[in-house]
Design a protein around this motif. Structure first.
Motif, PDB file in Angstrom:
ATOM      1  N   VAL A   1      51.796   3.230  33.853  1.00 53.13           N
ATOM      2  CA  VAL A   1      51.757   2.663  32.602  1.00 53.13           C
ATOM      3  C   VAL A   1      51.363   1.448  32.542  1.00 53.13           C
ATOM      4  CG1 VAL A   1      53.714   2.003  30.873  1.00 53.13           C
ATOM      5  CG2 VAL A   1      54.055   4.073  32.126  1.00 53.13           C
ATOM      6  N   PHE A   2      51.322   0.644  33.513  1.00 51.28           N
ATOM      7  CA  PHE A   2      50.536  -0.520  33.620  1.00 51.28           C
ATOM      8  C   PHE A   2      49.182  -0.568  33.496  1.00 51.28           C
ATOM      9  CE2 PHE A   2      48.183  -3.364  36.506  1.00 51.28           C
ATOM     10  CZ  PHE A   2      48.747  -4.673  36.178  1.00 51.28           C
ATOM     11  N   LEU A   3      48.460   0.458  33.985  1.00 52.36           N
ATOM     12  CA  LEU A   3      47.125   0.791  33.751  1.00 52.36           C
ATOM     13  C   LEU A   3      46.789   1.068  32.288  1.00 52.36           C
ATOM     14  CD1 LEU A   3      44.187   1.283  35.265  1.00 52.36           C
ATOM     15  CD2 LEU A   3      44.655   3.331  35.784  1.00 52.36           C
ATOM     16  N   ILE A   4      47.451   1.819  31.811  1.00 54.24           N
ATOM     17  CA  ILE A   4      47.041   2.363  30.412  1.00 54.24           C
ATOM     18  C   ILE A   4      47.281   1.104  29.320  1.00 54.24           C
ATOM     19  CG2 ILE A   4      47.469   4.679  30.646  1.00 54.24           C
ATOM     20  CD1 ILE A   4      49.905   4.624  29.132  1.00 54.24           C
ATOM     21  N   TYR A   5      48.313   0.183  29.716  1.00 53.02           N
ATOM     22  CA  TYR A   5      48.302  -0.961  29.021  1.00 53.02           C
ATOM     23  C   TYR A   5      47.112  -1.916  29.213  1.00 53.02           C
ATOM     24  CZ  TYR A   5      50.750  -4.217  25.631  1.00 53.02           C
ATOM     25  OH  TYR A   5      51.205  -5.064  24.806  1.00 53.02           O
ATOM     26  N   VAL A   6      46.674  -2.196  30.346  1.00 54.08           N
ATOM     27  CA  VAL A   6      45.587  -2.835  30.648  1.00 54.08           C
ATOM     28  C   VAL A   6      44.410  -2.432  29.847  1.00 54.08           C
ATOM     29  CG1 VAL A   6      43.800  -3.429  32.485  1.00 54.08           C
ATOM     30  CG2 VAL A   6      46.279  -3.800  33.054  1.00 54.08           C
ATOM     31  N   VAL A   7      44.077  -1.072  29.933  1.00 54.34           N
ATOM     32  CA  VAL A   7      42.927  -0.487  29.228  1.00 54.34           C
ATOM     33  C   VAL A   7      43.402  -0.910  27.538  1.00 54.34           C
ATOM     34  CG1 VAL A   7      41.862   1.656  28.311  1.00 54.34           C
ATOM     35  CG2 VAL A   7      42.405   1.263  30.744  1.00 54.34           C
ATOM     36  N   ASN A   8      44.482  -0.701  27.083  1.00 52.41           N
ATOM     37  CA  ASN A   8      44.856  -0.653  25.574  1.00 52.41           C
ATOM     38  C   ASN A   8      44.380  -2.324  25.210  1.00 52.41           C
ATOM     39  OD1 ASN A   8      47.373  -1.985  23.579  1.00 52.41           O
ATOM     40  ND2 ASN A   8      46.364  -0.018  23.130  1.00 52.41           N
TER      41      ASN A   8
ATOM     42  N   LEU B   1      51.194  -0.444   9.494  1.00 53.21           N
ATOM     43  CA  LEU B   1      51.828   0.571   8.634  1.00 53.21           C
ATOM     44  C   LEU B   1      52.330   1.985   9.463  1.00 53.21           C
ATOM     45  CD1 LEU B   1      49.659   0.759   5.573  1.00 53.21           C
ATOM     46  CD2 LEU B   1      51.818  -0.039   5.514  1.00 53.21           C
ATOM     47  N   PHE B   2      51.801   2.353  10.408  1.00 48.16           N
ATOM     48  CA  PHE B   2      52.004   3.496  11.101  1.00 48.16           C
ATOM     49  C   PHE B   2      52.762   3.202  12.431  1.00 48.16           C
ATOM     50  CE2 PHE B   2      48.586   4.550   8.367  1.00 48.16           C
ATOM     51  CZ  PHE B   2      49.206   5.720   7.699  1.00 48.16           C
ATOM     52  N   GLU B   3      53.219   2.101  12.603  1.00 47.07           N
ATOM     53  CA  GLU B   3      53.834   1.626  13.978  1.00 47.07           C
ATOM     54  C   GLU B   3      54.978   2.229  14.158  1.00 47.07           C
ATOM     55  OE1 GLU B   3      53.593  -1.223  17.448  1.00 47.07           O
ATOM     56  OE2 GLU B   3      52.141   0.166  16.348  1.00 47.07           O
ATOM     57  N   ILE B   4      55.991   2.295  13.198  1.00 43.83           N
ATOM     58  CA  ILE B   4      57.201   2.842  13.190  1.00 43.83           C
ATOM     59  C   ILE B   4      57.171   4.348  12.586  1.00 43.83           C
ATOM     60  CG2 ILE B   4      59.584   3.092  11.763  1.00 43.83           C
ATOM     61  CD1 ILE B   4      59.314  -0.021  11.284  1.00 43.83           C
ATOM     62  N   PRO B   5      56.542   4.848  12.113  1.00 47.75           N
ATOM     63  CA  PRO B   5      56.348   6.314  11.730  1.00 47.75           C
ATOM     64  C   PRO B   5      55.877   6.944  13.154  1.00 47.75           C
ATOM     65  CG  PRO B   5      55.431   5.287  10.008  1.00 47.75           C
ATOM     66  CD  PRO B   5      55.593   4.360  10.718  1.00 47.75           C
ATOM     67  N   GLY B   6      54.992   6.163  13.907  1.00 49.36           N
ATOM     68  CA  GLY B   6      54.652   6.900  15.413  1.00 49.36           C
ATOM     69  C   GLY B   6      55.462   6.786  16.342  1.00 49.36           C
ATOM     70  N   ALA B   7      56.510   5.566  16.078  1.00 50.75           N
ATOM     71  CA  ALA B   7      57.480   5.607  17.230  1.00 50.75           C
ATOM     72  C   ALA B   7      58.565   6.711  17.049  1.00 50.75           C
ATOM     73  CB  ALA B   7      58.280   4.216  17.162  1.00 50.75           C
TER      74      ALA B   7
ATOM     75  N   SER C   1      51.597   2.771  17.149  1.00 50.54           N
ATOM     76  CA  SER C   1      52.676   3.210  17.587  1.00 50.54           C
ATOM     77  C   SER C   1      52.382   3.215  19.254  1.00 50.54           C
ATOM     78  CB  SER C   1      53.227   4.381  17.317  1.00 50.54           C
ATOM     79  OG  SER C   1      52.121   5.397  17.391  1.00 50.54           O
ATOM     80  N   PHE C   2      51.358   2.871  19.910  1.00 53.40           N
ATOM     81  CA  PHE C   2      51.208   2.936  21.403  1.00 53.40           C
ATOM     82  C   PHE C   2      52.165   2.237  22.005  1.00 53.40           C
ATOM     83  CE2 PHE C   2      49.663   0.957  25.209  1.00 53.40           C
ATOM     84  CZ  PHE C   2      49.379   2.060  26.131  1.00 53.40           C
ATOM     85  N   PHE C   3      52.560   0.866  21.661  1.00 55.10           N
ATOM     86  CA  PHE C   3      53.496   0.133  22.414  1.00 55.10           C
ATOM     87  C   PHE C   3      54.873   0.670  22.294  1.00 55.10           C
ATOM     88  CE2 PHE C   3      56.657  -3.308  22.702  1.00 55.10           C
ATOM     89  CZ  PHE C   3      56.082  -3.815  23.865  1.00 55.10           C
ATOM     90  N   PRO C   4      55.337   0.839  21.191  1.00 53.02           N
ATOM     91  CA  PRO C   4      56.767   1.532  20.808  1.00 53.02           C
ATOM     92  C   PRO C   4      56.866   2.899  21.484  1.00 53.02           C
ATOM     93  CG  PRO C   4      55.578   1.421  18.790  1.00 53.02           C
ATOM     94  CD  PRO C   4      54.733   0.600  19.754  1.00 53.02           C
TER      95      PRO C   4
END
Length: 200
Positions: free
Chosen positions: A26-33, A71-77, A125-128
Motif C-alpha cells: 500500500v505504501f508503494l502504490i501511494y508513492v507511485v500515485n 466530483l467522483f471522489e465520493i461515488p468512487g469510495a 477515489s484512490f485515496f478513500p
C-alpha cells in the motif's frame, strides 16, 4: 487462561502478518500515485515552452484534473465499499497509468485539457478506496498506525520523485523530449502495480 493467552498470541501474530503483507505494498502504490500526481509540475518546466502554452493554459489544465477528481471522489469510495476495494484500486491504477502515458503525447492545449480531465476521472477515489481497504483488514486500534504508514509515502515520493523527474527532463530518446518520457515512464509502474493488485 492458557487458552485465552494462546488465542491472544495467535491474534497478535495474525495482525503482524497482515501488516507485513499489506502495508509495504500500500505504501508503494501511494508513492507511485503521488509521483504521478505531481509530475505535471515537473514536466511544465519544459512542456509549456515546447507546446507554446501560456501560464493560463497550463493552470487551466491543472485545474481541470481536480474538477473530475473531486466530483467522483465520493461515488468512487462508495463503489469501493460496496463492490471490492481491491478491484477498484486496481482499476484506478491501470486507468490512471494509461492516461498518464497518453499525456506524454499531447500536442495542443485541448489535448492537454482532455488528458487532465480523464486523469482526474481515472484517479478519483484512490485515496478513500485505500482507506476503505485498510479498514477491512485492520481493527480500530491498529488502523491509525496502518494509515500513518500509508501517509509516510508522501514525503518518500517527494524524495524519490524529484531526482527521477530531474533526470528524465534531460533525456531526449527517439526524438521525444524528456517531459514526454516523464509521463510515459511514470505511467508504467501504475499499470504494472494495478495488475499486481488484482492478484495480490
Amino acid at each position: 487462561m492458557a487458552v485465552i493467552s494462546e488465542l491472544t498470541e495467535v491474534g497478535r501474530r495474525a495482525r503482524r502478518r497482515i501488516a507485513y503483507r499489506l502495508l509495504p505494498f500500500v505504501f508503494l502504490i501511494y508513492v507511485v500515485n503521488y509521483i504521478d500526481r505531481v509530475n505535471v509540475s515537473f514536466a511544465n518546466l519544459r512542456m509549456s515552452a515546447d507546446l507554446g502554452f501560456s501560464d493560463r493554459a497550463y493552470g487551466l489544465g491543472v485545474g481541470v484534473f481536480y474538477l473530475t477528481y473531486v466530483l467522483f471522489e465520493i461515488p468512487g469510495a462508495i463503489i469501493a465499499e460496496r463492490w471490492s476495494a481491491r478491484k477498484w484500486i486496481a482499476r484506478i491504477m491501470i486507468s490512471w497509468g494509461v492516461v498518464t502515458i497518453l499525456t506524454g503525447f499531447v500536442h495542443t492545449a485541448g489535448q492537454f485539457y482532455a488528458a487532465r480531465f480523464f486523469l482526474g476521472l481515472a484517479e478519483a477515489s484512490f485515496f478513500p478506496a485505500v482507506i476503505v481497504y485498510l479498514t477491512h483488514w485492520f481493527c480500530s486500534r491498529d488502523r491509525c498506525r496502518a494509515i500513518a504508514c500509508f501517509y509516510i509515502a508522501v514525503p518518500t515520493a517527494s524524495l524519490v520523485g524529484s531526482p527521477i523527474a530531474g533526470w528524465l527532463l534531460g533525456v531526449h530518446w527517439w526524438s521525444l523530449a524528456g517531459w514526454r518520457w516523464l509521463f510515459i515512464l511514470e505511467g508504467i509502474p501504475a499499470i504494472v502495480l494495478g495488475i499486481i493488485t488484482i492478484f495480490y
